[in-house]
Design an enzyme around this catalytic site. Structure first.
Site, short mmCIF file in Angstrom:
data_model
loop_
_atom_site.label_atom_id
_atom_site.label_comp_id
_atom_site.label_asym_id
_atom_site.label_seq_id
_atom_site.Cartn_x
_atom_site.Cartn_y
_atom_site.Cartn_z
N GLY A 68 -5.39 30.71 -19.08
CA GLY A 68 -4.99 31.19 -17.75
C GLY A 68 -5.11 30.16 -16.64
O GLY A 68 -5.08 30.53 -15.47
N GLU A 84 -9.29 28.32 -24.15
CA GLU A 84 -8.06 28.30 -24.97
C GLU A 84 -6.83 28.38 -24.07
O GLU A 84 -6.09 29.37 -24.10
CB GLU A 84 -8.09 29.43 -26.02
CG GLU A 84 -8.49 30.77 -25.46
CD GLU A 84 -8.61 31.88 -26.50
OE1 GLU A 84 -8.92 31.58 -27.66
OE2 GLU A 84 -8.38 33.04 -26.13
N GLY A 93 -3.04 27.64 -22.73
CA GLY A 93 -1.74 27.44 -23.36
C GLY A 93 -0.79 26.77 -22.38
O GLY A 93 -0.48 25.58 -22.46
N CYS A 142 26.45 37.57 -18.46
CA CYS A 142 27.13 38.54 -17.59
C CYS A 142 26.10 39.52 -17.03
O CYS A 142 26.19 40.73 -17.28
CB CYS A 142 28.18 39.29 -18.38
SG CYS A 142 29.27 38.18 -19.28
N TYR A 170 6.12 28.90 -22.72
CA TYR A 170 6.71 30.22 -22.43
C TYR A 170 8.13 30.05 -21.91
O TYR A 170 8.51 30.60 -20.88
CB TYR A 170 5.88 30.98 -21.40
CG TYR A 170 4.42 31.17 -21.78
CD1 TYR A 170 4.07 32.11 -22.74
CD2 TYR A 170 3.42 30.41 -21.21
CE1 TYR A 170 2.74 32.29 -23.11
CE2 TYR A 170 2.10 30.58 -21.57
CZ TYR A 170 1.76 31.51 -22.51
OH TYR A 170 0.45 31.68 -22.87
C1 LIG Z 1 -2.01 34.03 -23.77
C2 LIG Z 1 -3.43 33.84 -24.06
C3 LIG Z 1 -4.04 32.61 -23.81
C4 LIG Z 1 -3.33 31.45 -23.13
O1 LIG Z 1 -3.06 31.78 -21.80
P1 LIG Z 1 -2.36 30.69 -20.84
O2 LIG Z 1 -2.11 31.45 -19.58
O3 LIG Z 1 -1.13 30.24 -21.51
O4 LIG Z 1 -3.35 29.59 -20.64
C5 LIG Z 1 -5.36 32.45 -24.19
N1 LIG Z 1 -6.05 33.46 -24.77
C6 LIG Z 1 -5.49 34.66 -25.01
C7 LIG Z 1 -6.30 35.72 -25.64
C8 LIG Z 1 -4.17 34.90 -24.66
O5 LIG Z 1 -3.64 36.10 -24.88
#
Ligand SMILES: *Cc1c(COP(=O)(O)O)cnc(C)c1O
Length: 398
Positions: A224, A260, A262, A338, A367
């Site tokens: 996040g 973690e 992403g 469209c 994403y």
């Molecule tokens: C989606 C997700 C992430 C990664 O979130 P980002 O916003 O991409 O950093 C990490 N842990 C869990 C459990 C998620 O669902």
């Protein structure tokens, strides 16, 4: 935009567009910098759902402690692509088959989301053991954030009031090794907000483990980390975050932290490159119709933002009619679908934009392609290119 990438885009032929272009060198540098900013006691996992392109995973595996997967499909893909990299398996609604798959693949951590999931797991463990984190939807106050996954009613993780029952089930079963707690409460947090969250989580976890006499030695703070689509150069402050975590860990000697992320890892290395097919004016507004659209890059439609972009002018024009263009004005960039929702950027200022010019949308590494509705209208899929400028090793050849 890096020179090498710019040149690559300028030289690509119109029929090779749209294309996703990944700058692997950029990803390598960024991932190394993220890792370097974190204290040793913070383990870095990459959330594969942001983008599980094999070439990206191959770069990342040298810089992360593992990958986090959120489905049996991701588990299979990541395990196949990087068989030696540890995997944490999380996400809601794991099926019995997925749990079996996780046990067979030997995942390093299983993130348990509910009591039901715990029962499913114990039912099929047999002689096997497994290391788990309990994902808890902690009662934590979050400031205004982009996307809240917890701290309020949510399908993710355990309600804190159900934790005791899960702890009791685990205490009775020596095959399940409880390593700690997992939280992933929000996305779009800046470093200060994420540290504040970490502080609250650690306070809660310490109180809990003291009260229950259970040893929780690991806390996964989730992902996040903020990405600012309005200002791609304003990035999550990893140095401040790392320094803050270091201070926080001083008060918790036996604890290992894990994150973690992403989006904040892979978003910057990806570009969605296309060309202007048409420019027109309608009821006083200018529109540029681009090859491709939100069926390839759905992010601006889902997040309701303008995808940042760079215009790469193409000077040649060999048609006998006047070249349509927009100059020093506001224009809306749309795709070929469209539907009025097929907007990549709305009312954005351009110095000059002409039919045939190329446009490279930034922040398309996470994403982006993988969350888009590819089949809608059956336009062709984009091409995928991976640019690398890894330093060529010098010195004597072996
Ligand atoms: C989606 C997700 C992430 C990664 O979130 P980002 O916003 O991409 O950093 C990490 N842990 C869990 C459990 C998620 O669902």
């Amino acid at each position: 935009m890096r020179q090498q990438l710019l040149q690559y885009v300028a030289e690509s032929a119109a029929e090779d567009l749209p294309a996703y272009v990944y700058d692997l060198g950029d990803l390598r540098e960024h991932a190394a910098a993220v890792r370097a900013a974190l204290p040793e006691r913070v383990q870095l996992f990459y959330a594969a759902k942001a983008n599980a392109d094999p070439r990206l995973l191959d770069v990342l595996r040298d810089h992360v402690d593992g990958f986090e997967v959120a489905s049996g499909g991701e588990l299979h893909h990541v395990h196949f692509t990087c068989p030696d990299t540890p995997i944490a398996f999380g996400g809601p609604g794991k099926t019995p088959a997925e749990l079996e798959h996780a046990l067979q693949a030997g995942v390093e951590r299983l993130h348990i989301e509910s009591e039901q999931e715990l029962h499913l797991l114990t039912g099929r463990l047999g002689e096997r053991t497994v290391d788990v984190l309990l994902r808890v939807n902690l009662p934590i106050a979050l400031g205004p954030v982009a996307l809240a996954m917890g701290g309020r009613p949510s399908p993710f993780g355990l309600d804190p009031s159900h934790l005791d029952r899960c702890l009791a089930l685990i205490a009775d079963d020596p095959r399940i090794r409880l390593r700690g707690i997992h939280v992933h409460l929000a996305s779009g947090l800046d470093a200060a907000a994420h540290l504040d969250l970490a502080r609250q989580v650690l306070t809660w976890v310490t109180e809990r483990s003291d009260r229950h006499g259970v040893e929780l030695t690991e806390v996964n703070l989730g992902g996040g980390m903020e990405v600012d689509y309005a200002d791609p150069d304003r990035r999550f402050d990893w140095a401040a975050f790392g320094a803050g975590l270091r201070r926080l860990l001083e008060g918790h000697p036996g604890l290992t932290l894990r994150i973690e992320p992403g989006r904040s890892v892979t978003v910057y290395c990806g570009w969605y490159v296309t060309e202007v097919l048409d420019i027109k004016r309608s009821h006083g507004r200018a529109f540029a119709v681009l090859r491709g659209g939100t069926h390839h890059l759905r992010t601006p439609a889902t997040k309701q933002h303008n995808q940042p972009f760079t215009v790469i002018p193409a000077d040649s024009w060999d048609r006998p009619w006047e070249r349509p263009e927009a100059e020093d004005e506001l224009i809306t960039l749309v795709g070929q679908l469209c539907t009025p929702k097929d907007v990549l950027a709305r009312n954005v200022h351009v110095g000059r934009l002409r039919v045939g010019d190329k446009i490279a949308f930034a922040l398309a590494g996470a994403y982006a392609w993988n969350i888009s509705h590819h089949e809608f209208l059956m336009h062709p899929a984009p091409q995928f290119h991976h640019l690398d400028h890894a330093p060529v090793p010098t010195g004597p050849l072996p």
